[in-house]
Design a protein around this motif. Structure first.
Motif, PDB file in Angstrom:
ATOM      1  N   GLN A  15      -2.059   3.400 -13.527  1.00  0.00           N
ATOM      2  CA  GLN A  15      -2.049   3.602 -12.786  1.00  0.00           C
ATOM      3  C   GLN A  15      -0.381   2.013 -12.022  1.00  0.00           C
ATOM      4  O   GLN A  15      -1.455   1.735 -11.942  1.00  0.00           O
ATOM      5  CB  GLN A  15      -2.808   4.117 -11.643  1.00  0.00           C
ATOM      6  CG  GLN A  15      -3.908   5.085 -12.027  1.00  0.00           C
ATOM      7  CD  GLN A  15      -2.300   6.321 -11.654  1.00  0.00           C
ATOM      8  OE1 GLN A  15      -1.969   7.117 -10.916  1.00  0.00           O
ATOM      9  NE2 GLN A  15      -2.237   7.375 -13.204  1.00  0.00           N
TER      10      GLN A  15
ATOM     11  N   PRO B 191       5.061   8.922  -8.561  1.00  0.00           N
ATOM     12  CA  PRO B 191       4.898   9.806  -7.396  1.00  0.00           C
ATOM     13  C   PRO B 191       4.912   9.553  -5.631  1.00  0.00           C
ATOM     14  O   PRO B 191       3.988   9.811  -4.652  1.00  0.00           O
ATOM     15  CB  PRO B 191       3.269  11.169  -7.829  1.00  0.00           C
ATOM     16  CG  PRO B 191       2.701  10.733  -9.114  1.00  0.00           C
ATOM     17  CD  PRO B 191       4.095   9.213  -9.805  1.00  0.00           C
ATOM     18  N   VAL B 192       4.651   7.658  -6.045  1.00  0.00           N
ATOM     19  CA  VAL B 192       3.837   6.623  -4.616  1.00  0.00           C
ATOM     20  C   VAL B 192       5.568   6.850  -3.848  1.00  0.00           C
ATOM     21  O   VAL B 192       5.430   6.798  -3.101  1.00  0.00           O
ATOM     22  CB  VAL B 192       4.187   5.414  -5.275  1.00  0.00           C
ATOM     23  CG1 VAL B 192       5.282   4.669  -5.518  1.00  0.00           C
ATOM     24  CG2 VAL B 192       3.316   4.612  -4.553  1.00  0.00           C
TER      25      VAL B 192
ATOM     26  N   SER C 244       0.790   0.605  -7.890  1.00  0.00           N
ATOM     27  CA  SER C 244       1.123   0.843  -6.221  1.00  0.00           C
ATOM     28  C   SER C 244       1.635  -0.075  -6.913  1.00  0.00           C
ATOM     29  O   SER C 244       3.231  -0.970  -7.259  1.00  0.00           O
ATOM     30  CB  SER C 244      -0.132   0.384  -6.433  1.00  0.00           C
ATOM     31  OG  SER C 244      -1.017   0.976  -6.903  1.00  0.00           O
TER      32      SER C 244
ATOM     33  N   LYS D 216       7.160  10.238  -3.663  1.00  0.00           N
ATOM     34  CA  LYS D 216       7.116  10.957  -2.530  1.00  0.00           C
ATOM     35  C   LYS D 216       5.820  11.105  -1.261  1.00  0.00           C
ATOM     36  O   LYS D 216       5.914  11.443  -0.175  1.00  0.00           O
ATOM     37  CB  LYS D 216       7.025  12.419  -3.325  1.00  0.00           C
ATOM     38  CG  LYS D 216       6.623  13.094  -2.997  1.00  0.00           C
ATOM     39  CD  LYS D 216       6.545  14.516  -4.025  1.00  0.00           C
ATOM     40  CE  LYS D 216       6.436  16.244  -2.661  1.00  0.00           C
ATOM     41  NZ  LYS D 216       6.024  16.255  -1.479  1.00  0.00           N
ATOM     42  N   ALA D 217       4.821  10.287  -2.280  1.00  0.00           N
ATOM     43  CA  ALA D 217       3.753   9.443  -0.986  1.00  0.00           C
ATOM     44  C   ALA D 217       4.296   8.993   0.021  1.00  0.00           C
ATOM     45  O   ALA D 217       4.048   9.788   1.274  1.00  0.00           O
ATOM     46  CB  ALA D 217       2.476   9.666  -1.913  1.00  0.00           C
ATOM     47  N   ARG D 218       4.987   8.269  -0.318  1.00  0.00           N
ATOM     48  CA  ARG D 218       5.133   7.635   1.081  1.00  0.00           C
ATOM     49  C   ARG D 218       6.485   8.477   1.988  1.00  0.00           C
ATOM     50  O   ARG D 218       6.057   7.930   3.469  1.00  0.00           O
ATOM     51  CB  ARG D 218       5.721   6.617   0.480  1.00  0.00           C
ATOM     52  CG  ARG D 218       5.835   5.198   1.480  1.00  0.00           C
ATOM     53  CD  ARG D 218       5.015   5.293   2.662  1.00  0.00           C
ATOM     54  NE  ARG D 218       5.619   3.607   3.770  1.00  0.00           N
ATOM     55  CZ  ARG D 218       4.804   3.917   4.704  1.00  0.00           C
ATOM     56  NH1 ARG D 218       3.601   4.403   4.934  1.00  0.00           N
ATOM     57  NH2 ARG D 218       5.150   2.939   5.525  1.00  0.00           N
ATOM     58  N   CYS D 219       6.797   9.174   1.099  1.00  0.00           N
ATOM     59  CA  CYS D 219       8.191   9.809   2.769  1.00  0.00           C
ATOM     60  C   CYS D 219       7.024  11.027   3.203  1.00  0.00           C
ATOM     61  O   CYS D 219       8.062  11.378   4.234  1.00  0.00           O
ATOM     62  CB  CYS D 219       9.251  10.042   1.457  1.00  0.00           C
ATOM     63  SG  CYS D 219      10.532   8.434   0.616  1.00  0.00           S
ATOM     64  N   ASP D 220       6.764  12.048   2.150  1.00  0.00           N
ATOM     65  CA  ASP D 220       5.728  12.382   2.629  1.00  0.00           C
ATOM     66  C   ASP D 220       4.780  11.819   3.610  1.00  0.00           C
ATOM     67  O   ASP D 220       4.792  12.558   5.290  1.00  0.00           O
ATOM     68  CB  ASP D 220       4.379  13.127   1.934  1.00  0.00           C
ATOM     69  CG  ASP D 220       5.561  14.521   0.791  1.00  0.00           C
ATOM     70  OD1 ASP D 220       6.463  14.633   1.010  1.00  0.00           O
ATOM     71  OD2 ASP D 220       4.257  14.399  -0.167  1.00  0.00           O
ATOM     72  N   LYS D 221       4.312  10.646   3.913  1.00  0.00           N
ATOM     73  CA  LYS D 221       3.565  10.429   5.153  1.00  0.00           C
ATOM     74  C   LYS D 221       4.512  10.031   6.640  1.00  0.00           C
ATOM     75  O   LYS D 221       3.982   9.890   7.201  1.00  0.00           O
ATOM     76  CB  LYS D 221       2.755   8.666   4.830  1.00  0.00           C
ATOM     77  CG  LYS D 221       2.033   8.123   5.863  1.00  0.00           C
ATOM     78  CD  LYS D 221       1.324   7.555   5.258  1.00  0.00           C
ATOM     79  CE  LYS D 221       0.449   7.571   6.588  1.00  0.00           C
ATOM     80  NZ  LYS D 221      -0.452   6.005   6.135  1.00  0.00           N
TER      81      LYS D 221
END
Length: 173
Positions: free
Chosen positions: A37, A69-70, A39, A72-77
């Motif tokens: 994974q 996927p990090v 980060s 998209k995760a940051r942008c979603d947040k």
């Protein structure tokens, strides 16, 4: 905060801020755990600034080559649009601007590496972060004082807010 004189008159016309992810929203490092994974580290100050400029009416979008996927995760947040996994970003940028009805001269693109060069030349205001690849500097109209992932996005956001008469504490100047 000082806005570079070479872009001061253009900032008010910017309707969309398009950011690369790795090397712009991050310091271009990756942490790989033993399970595979990955980060990254992002600046909370950059994230706060993104929210402020979005609230001031400037749309913010991320276009990234990275498939992790990090992104998209940051942008979603941050509640911003994101598209990732694109080796060639210019067609994605051009289609994005067309879909939103925004002329390229009203767009700002912030990048750090050679795959960002076509996008820097396509928009009205191409910006390189301070620690960008050397080849990128020749294609940017302006360079941030701060490096990617360490305040470069906030610096750009502050330019945009100042050009709109918005101070970081929410009062209009």
């Amino acid at each position: 905060m000082t806005i570079p004189a070479s872009i001061q008159s253009d900032l008010g016309a910017i309707r969309i801020l398009v950011l690369d992810f790795d090397g712009v929203m991050t310091d271009n490092s990756v942490i790989t755990r033993q399970d595979g994974q990955e980060s990254v580290v992002c600046s909370r100050s950059d994230g706060l600034g993104i929210g402020m400029v979005r609230d001031a009416g400037v749309e913010v979008v991320v276009i990234s080559m990275e498939e992790n996927p990090v992104v998209k995760a940051r942008c979603d947040k941050l509640k911003i649009e994101c598209t990732h996994g694109h080796k060639h970003k210019l067609p994605v940028l051009a289609a994005l601007l067309e879909r939103k009805g925004i002329h390229p001269r009203h767009a700002m693109y912030v990048g750090n590496d050679v795959n960002d060069i076509p996008c820097l030349g396509h928009v009205g205001l191409g910006v390189a972060v301070a620690d960008a690849h050397e080849a990128v500097f020749r294609h940017a109209r302006v360079v941030t004082k701060k490096p990617g992932g360490r305040g470069a996005v906030r610096e750009v956001v502050d330019w945009l807010l100042d050009a709109r008469g918005v101070d970081p504490y929410g009062a209009r100047t």
